[in-house]
Design a protein around this motif. Structure first.
Motif, PDB file in Angstrom:
ATOM      1  N   SER A 187       0.829  -1.212   0.000  1.00  0.00           N
ATOM      2  CA  SER A 187       0.000   0.000   0.000  1.00  0.00           C
ATOM      3  C   SER A 187       0.867   1.266   0.000  1.00  0.00           C
ATOM      4  CB  SER A 187      -0.971   0.010   1.187  1.00  0.00           C
ATOM      5  OG  SER A 187      -0.279   0.195   2.397  1.00  0.00           O
TER       6      SER A 187
ATOM      7  N   CYS B  71      -0.142  -6.038  -8.435  1.00  0.00           N
ATOM      8  CA  CYS B  71       0.107  -4.608  -8.679  1.00  0.00           C
ATOM      9  C   CYS B  71       0.412  -4.309 -10.146  1.00  0.00           C
ATOM     10  CB  CYS B  71       1.264  -4.119  -7.822  1.00  0.00           C
ATOM     11  SG  CYS B  71       0.883  -4.009  -6.064  1.00  0.00           S
TER      12      CYS B  71
ATOM     13  N   ARG C 259       1.809   3.423  -3.169  1.00  0.00           N
ATOM     14  CA  ARG C 259       0.909   4.475  -3.645  1.00  0.00           C
ATOM     15  C   ARG C 259       1.162   5.821  -2.965  1.00  0.00           C
ATOM     16  NH1 ARG C 259      -1.383  -0.276  -3.674  1.00  0.00           N
ATOM     17  NH2 ARG C 259      -2.623  -0.931  -5.453  1.00  0.00           N
ATOM     18  N   ASP C 260       2.083   5.856  -2.027  1.00  0.00           N
ATOM     19  CA  ASP C 260       2.354   7.073  -1.273  1.00  0.00           C
ATOM     20  C   ASP C 260       2.900   8.166  -2.193  1.00  0.00           C
ATOM     21  OD1 ASP C 260       2.737   7.604   1.966  1.00  0.00           O
ATOM     22  OD2 ASP C 260       3.962   8.919   0.697  1.00  0.00           O
TER      23      ASP C 260
ATOM     24  N   ASP D  29      -2.442  -2.615 -11.619  1.00  0.00           N
ATOM     25  CA  ASP D  29      -2.938  -1.454 -10.889  1.00  0.00           C
ATOM     26  C   ASP D  29      -3.172  -0.299 -11.872  1.00  0.00           C
ATOM     27  OD1 ASP D  29      -2.871  -0.533  -7.735  1.00  0.00           O
ATOM     28  OD2 ASP D  29      -2.567   1.146  -9.120  1.00  0.00           O
TER      29      ASP D  29
END
Length: 171
Positions: A16, A47, A19-20, A50
């Protein structure tokens, strides 16, 4: 810190973090995922589809290093990505996996518009070796000389028995 312990439970939070918005956070997540290794492979394979291209790029770069056959199908699909970085890393990963099933999707990448992708596809086909030979030889009849040249490059990188006469016979 999450990667230091190499705990597979850290994979989901680390993925996760890809995505920062902060590059330092993403870089730290990549390092941790590389340290964790094998348990991160399947989530990283997910991913590759994604919608955020940066996430695809980061996942493909990690998978190019880990190179696990369990994500063969998503890596082969990633060769069709609009993002050349994803295509390049996918080709590199497929070369490290060395599965002959990837030959059919790697050969067209020898004509990619981006040189880095062509180079990685060529290296991957050379790594796959003899299983790629018939596909490359069949493509040597292409009308464009540059395409024929790119198809020969993998064989300049290794000595395959019977390759020389087969190539000369097609010219």
């Amino acid at each position: 810190m999450l990667g230091t312990f190499r705990d597979p439970r850290a994979v989901a939070p680390l993925v996760s973090m890809l995505r920062d918005r902060d590059r330092a956070v993403r870089d730290a997540a990549i390092g941790a995922l590389l340290a964790i290794g094998e348990p991160a492979v399947l989530p990283l394979g997910d991913c590759l589809s994604d919608p955020v291209l940066t996430v695809q790029e980061l996942a493909s770069s990690v998978l190019a290093t880990i190179a696990d056959a369990r994500v063969l199908t998503p890596l082969m699909a990633a060769l069709s990505s609009p993002d050349w970085i994803v295509r390049m890393h996918a080709a590199k990963a497929l070369g490290r996996i060395q599965d002959p099933e990837a030959v059919g999707v790697l050969v067209p990448r020898l004509q990619d518009s981006v040189k880095a992708v062509r180079e990685e596809a060529s290296t991957a086909l050379a790594a796959i070796g003899e299983a790629a030979l018939s596909s490359l030889l069949a493509a040597l009849t292409h009308g464009e000389w540059l395409v024929r040249c790119m198809r020969l490059r993998p064989w300049g990188r290794q000595d395959l028995p019977g390759c020389g006469p087969a190539v000369v016979g097609t010219l």
